[in-house]
Structures are given as C-alpha cells and as structure tokens.
Design a protein around this motif. Structure first.
Motif, PDB file in Angstrom:
ATOM      1  N   LYS A 123      99.082  83.698  22.965  1.00  0.00           N
ATOM      2  CA  LYS A 123      98.589  84.471  24.106  1.00  0.00           C
ATOM      3  C   LYS A 123      99.637  84.603  25.201  1.00  0.00           C
ATOM      4  O   LYS A 123      99.569  85.501  26.018  1.00  0.00           O
ATOM      5  N   VAL A 124     100.600  83.688  25.230  1.00  0.00           N
ATOM      6  CA  VAL A 124     101.691  83.737  26.198  1.00  0.00           C
ATOM      7  C   VAL A 124     102.970  83.946  25.408  1.00  0.00           C
ATOM      8  O   VAL A 124     103.368  83.089  24.620  1.00  0.00           O
ATOM      9  N   ALA A 125     103.579  85.101  25.607  1.00  0.00           N
ATOM     10  CA  ALA A 125     104.784  85.435  24.849  1.00  0.00           C
ATOM     11  C   ALA A 125     106.018  84.954  25.616  1.00  0.00           C
ATOM     12  O   ALA A 125     106.254  85.362  26.741  1.00  0.00           O
ATOM     13  N   LEU A 126     106.764  84.080  24.967  1.00  0.00           N
ATOM     14  CA  LEU A 126     108.006  83.562  25.538  1.00  0.00           C
ATOM     15  C   LEU A 126     109.093  83.662  24.485  1.00  0.00           C
ATOM     16  O   LEU A 126     108.808  83.658  23.286  1.00  0.00           O
ATOM     17  N   THR A 127     110.325  83.713  24.931  1.00  0.00           N
ATOM     18  CA  THR A 127     111.426  83.659  23.977  1.00  0.00           C
ATOM     19  C   THR A 127     111.435  82.259  23.369  1.00  0.00           C
ATOM     20  O   THR A 127     110.909  81.311  23.976  1.00  0.00           O
TER      21      THR A 127
END
Length: 151
Positions: free
Chosen positions: A43-47
């Motif tokens: 749900k939280v897009a991070l590299t």
C-alpha cells in the motif's frame, strides 16, 4: 505510487508529539506496526533502498521502545536516536526533497576549548546553508595592504 495520507499524518503527529514529550510509546508502536503492515501489503510504494532504510529505522524504533516503558524513562541519547529514526521514516514515506530538507537531525558536537559535548539539532537545510556560508568565507579573496605580514 500510492501514498497513504493517514499514515503520513500519523507519522507527522508522532514526530511533533515526540518533540513535545507527550506521546505514548504505545502510539508510536501502533503507528510503526501499521506502516510496516502497509509496506508488506504494497500500500506504500517505496524504492527498495528507501524500504530497506525505513525497515532499519523501524527496527531501531522497536528496539528503543521495547526497552523503555515511556519516553520519560529514556535517556537523552535514546530520545535523540528515536527522534532521528522517526524523522528519517517520515521523510522516506513522504518521499519528497522538501521533507528530507526539513527533517531534524541531532548530533553531539564538542564545545571549542573543552571536552564537553553539546547537543546540536537542526534541519539538513540549515546545515547546508551553514556549509555554504563557511565555504564562501574561505573562498573570499583576501588582499593584504602594505605593510603586509609585518613588512
């Protein structure tokens, strides 16, 4: 990229509350547990690099709050470490350059002429401006007027 406004608001509230010495350790634990669950669910897009850093900082947060029942029971070093970890998590989740420049970074610095350590806190933006000012001072042309160097 999906960003959860609720998670961001919760992280920001935690950082603000930590600065005011009023949050409960349970609130921090619940927010970080929820953020970790959201990251695992995608749900939280991070590299990958940011995700690794957030998890590392969360491990630090969980370790510190696992040892102490309240913020009042923590010593100053633990509180600084906790605050810095929460600030880095917040900046990574927000994912903006502005958030990164505004995060507080605390460190100990020796007082000139003594062995005492002084806690110095400031934003990355403040540190960059101080560095630029020092560099500009050192690069400034200095012209010696006669008599120069005692001549």
């Amino acid at each position: 990229m999906i960003r959860k406004p609720l998670v961001l608001a919760a992280l920001l509230a935690t950082s603000v509350a930590l600065a005011q010495d009023t949050p409960k350790v349970e609130l921090i634990r619940a927010q970080q547990t929820q953020l970790r669950a959201d990251m695992d669910a995608g749900k939280v897009a991070l590299t990958p690099r940011d995700a690794l850093q957030v998890r590392k900082d969360q491990d630090t947060v969980f370790e510190i709050i696992g040892r102490k029942p309240s913020l009042e029971a923590m010593n100053i070093q633990e509180r600084v470490t906790l605050d810095n970890a929460l600030e880095r998590i917040n900046a990574s989740v927000q994912g903006t350059r502005v958030a990164d420049d505004r995060k507080d970074v605390c460190r100990y610095q020796r007082v000139t002429g003594s062995k005492q350590l002084q806690l110095v806190c400031g934003t990355q933006d403040d540190r960059d401006r101080a560095r630029q000012g020092a560099r500009a001072y050192l690069e400034k042309t200095r012209i010696c007027e006669p008599p120069c160097n005692g001549r």
